[in-house]
Write a protein that holds these residues in place. Structure first.
Motif, PDB file in Angstrom:
ATOM      1  N   THR A  30       3.273   0.598  -9.555  1.00 50.64           N
ATOM      2  CA  THR A  30       1.932  -0.219  -9.668  1.00 50.64           C
ATOM      3  C   THR A  30       1.369  -0.413  -8.010  1.00 50.64           C
ATOM      4  O   THR A  30       1.965  -0.546  -7.361  1.00 50.64           O
ATOM      5  N   ILE A  31       0.178  -0.153  -8.334  1.00 53.26           N
ATOM      6  CA  ILE A  31      -0.712  -0.255  -7.131  1.00 53.26           C
ATOM      7  C   ILE A  31      -0.803  -1.971  -6.963  1.00 53.26           C
ATOM      8  O   ILE A  31      -1.195  -2.798  -7.817  1.00 53.26           O
ATOM      9  N   VAL A  32      -0.632  -2.175  -5.584  1.00 50.04           N
ATOM     10  CA  VAL A  32      -0.318  -3.721  -5.108  1.00 50.04           C
ATOM     11  C   VAL A  32      -1.327  -4.367  -4.225  1.00 50.04           C
ATOM     12  O   VAL A  32      -2.265  -3.460  -3.665  1.00 50.04           O
ATOM     13  N   SER A  40       0.361  -7.544  -8.140  1.00 46.53           N
ATOM     14  CA  SER A  40      -0.846  -6.894  -8.404  1.00 46.53           C
ATOM     15  C   SER A  40      -1.822  -7.406  -9.472  1.00 46.53           C
ATOM     16  O   SER A  40      -1.957  -8.793  -9.263  1.00 46.53           O
ATOM     17  N   SER A  41      -2.612  -6.716 -10.018  1.00 42.47           N
ATOM     18  CA  SER A  41      -3.761  -7.273 -10.952  1.00 42.47           C
ATOM     19  C   SER A  41      -3.989  -6.534 -12.307  1.00 42.47           C
ATOM     20  O   SER A  41      -3.419  -5.392 -12.118  1.00 42.47           O
ATOM     21  N   THR A  42      -4.765  -6.821 -12.928  1.00 46.43           N
ATOM     22  CA  THR A  42      -5.154  -5.962 -14.026  1.00 46.43           C
ATOM     23  C   THR A  42      -5.693  -4.666 -13.437  1.00 46.43           C
ATOM     24  O   THR A  42      -5.449  -3.721 -13.820  1.00 46.43           O
ATOM     25  N   LEU A  43      -6.458  -4.811 -12.339  1.00 43.05           N
ATOM     26  CA  LEU A  43      -7.165  -3.761 -11.612  1.00 43.05           C
ATOM     27  C   LEU A  43      -6.090  -2.653 -11.203  1.00 43.05           C
ATOM     28  O   LEU A  43      -6.158  -1.636 -11.324  1.00 43.05           O
ATOM     29  N   GLY A  44      -5.030  -3.355 -10.491  1.00 43.42           N
ATOM     30  CA  GLY A  44      -4.002  -2.477  -9.863  1.00 43.42           C
ATOM     31  C   GLY A  44      -3.270  -1.671 -10.997  1.00 43.42           C
ATOM     32  O   GLY A  44      -2.641  -0.566 -10.962  1.00 43.42           O
ATOM     33  N   ARG A  45      -3.042  -2.104 -11.990  1.00 39.93           N
ATOM     34  CA  ARG A  45      -2.334  -1.660 -13.165  1.00 39.93           C
ATOM     35  C   ARG A  45      -2.970  -0.738 -13.874  1.00 39.93           C
ATOM     36  O   ARG A  45      -2.339   0.392 -14.107  1.00 39.93           O
ATOM     37  N   LEU A  46      -4.414  -0.836 -14.015  1.00 39.06           N
ATOM     38  CA  LEU A  46      -5.228   0.071 -14.607  1.00 39.06           C
ATOM     39  C   LEU A  46      -5.291   1.221 -13.572  1.00 39.06           C
ATOM     40  O   LEU A  46      -5.134   2.507 -14.136  1.00 39.06           O
ATOM     41  N   GLY A 101       0.525   2.563  -3.766  1.00 37.79           N
ATOM     42  CA  GLY A 101      -0.518   2.255  -3.447  1.00 37.79           C
ATOM     43  C   GLY A 101      -0.914   0.893  -3.207  1.00 37.79           C
ATOM     44  O   GLY A 101      -0.172  -0.034  -3.623  1.00 37.79           O
ATOM     45  N   THR A 102      -2.212   0.319  -2.423  1.00 38.72           N
ATOM     46  CA  THR A 102      -2.623  -0.926  -2.322  1.00 38.72           C
ATOM     47  C   THR A 102      -3.917  -0.864  -2.437  1.00 38.72           C
ATOM     48  O   THR A 102      -4.681   0.050  -2.241  1.00 38.72           O
ATOM     49  N   TYR A 103      -4.327  -2.389  -2.785  1.00 37.00           N
ATOM     50  CA  TYR A 103      -5.925  -2.539  -2.840  1.00 37.00           C
ATOM     51  C   TYR A 103      -6.048  -3.690  -1.829  1.00 37.00           C
ATOM     52  O   TYR A 103      -5.219  -4.613  -1.828  1.00 37.00           O
ATOM     53  N   ASN A 113      -5.933   2.579  -1.071  1.00 36.50           N
ATOM     54  CA  ASN A 113      -5.098   3.543  -0.550  1.00 36.50           C
ATOM     55  C   ASN A 113      -3.724   4.031  -1.445  1.00 36.50           C
ATOM     56  O   ASN A 113      -3.108   3.231  -1.903  1.00 36.50           O
ATOM     57  N   LEU A 114      -3.767   5.251  -1.590  1.00 35.42           N
ATOM     58  CA  LEU A 114      -2.785   6.018  -2.346  1.00 35.42           C
ATOM     59  C   LEU A 114      -1.899   7.031  -1.503  1.00 35.42           C
ATOM     60  O   LEU A 114      -2.482   7.578  -0.592  1.00 35.42           O
ATOM     61  N   LYS A 115      -0.596   7.090  -1.956  1.00 34.30           N
ATOM     62  CA  LYS A 115       0.199   7.785  -0.945  1.00 34.30           C
ATOM     63  C   LYS A 115       1.240   8.314  -1.785  1.00 34.30           C
ATOM     64  O   LYS A 115       1.882   7.772  -2.670  1.00 34.30           O
TER      65      LYS A 115
END
Length: 146
Positions: A30-32, A40-46, A101-103, A113-115
């Motif tokens: 999950t993007i956090v 996270s959030s709905t955005l991060g999960r999507l 990743g993070t937002y 940012n994705l890695k």
């Protein structure tokens, strides 16, 4: 949002082309939130779902973490993975890379940012930064933060 996330996944796939095999599993965490790495959030999960979908469409074996019982999960947070658990989970699935990743939000944008991290060495195999407009829809998705 979907085209931007698809393009981000395509960028990672292109960078990973000669580094990983589609036959060996990939995990997408999950993007956090960059300011609260346990949230996270709905955005991060999507974003995570869309990145995983594109890897799967490209022929990679993406492990679906929602069906695992031994992954650190918080209610409504998604598949948040603690760094000490990533290696164990990746090893148990013989995963060659973990997408993390993070937002973070500013006044006008959500920066992401994705890695792609090699779990055995913690070395980044591929990275990508991009931004989404902080429009009404993305604001609503961020309010899903828990």
């Amino acid at each position: 949002m979907i085209p931007a996330n698809r393009a981000a996944a395509e960028t990672l796939i292109a960078q990973l082309h000669d580094r990983i095999s589609p036959a060996q599993p990939v995990i997408v965490a999950t993007i956090v939130n960059i300011d609260a790495l346990d949230r996270s959030s709905t955005l991060g999960r999507l974003v995570s779902e869309q990145i995983a979908a594109r890897f799967s469409q490209a022929g990679y074996r993406v492990i679906e973490m929602k069906f695992r019982n031994d992954v650190y999960m918080l209610r409504d947070q998604g598949e948040l993975m603690l760094s000490r658990e990533i290696r164990d989970i990746a090893t148990s699935h013989d995963a060659q890379t973990v997408i993390v990743g993070t937002y973070g939000a500013s006044g006008d944008f959500v920066f992401l940012n994705l890695k792609a991290i090699q779990p055995s060495s913690n070395i980044a195999q591929a990275t990508h930064d991009y931004a989404l407009p902080l429009d009404q829809d993305n604001r609503a998705l961020l309010r899903g933060t828990r």
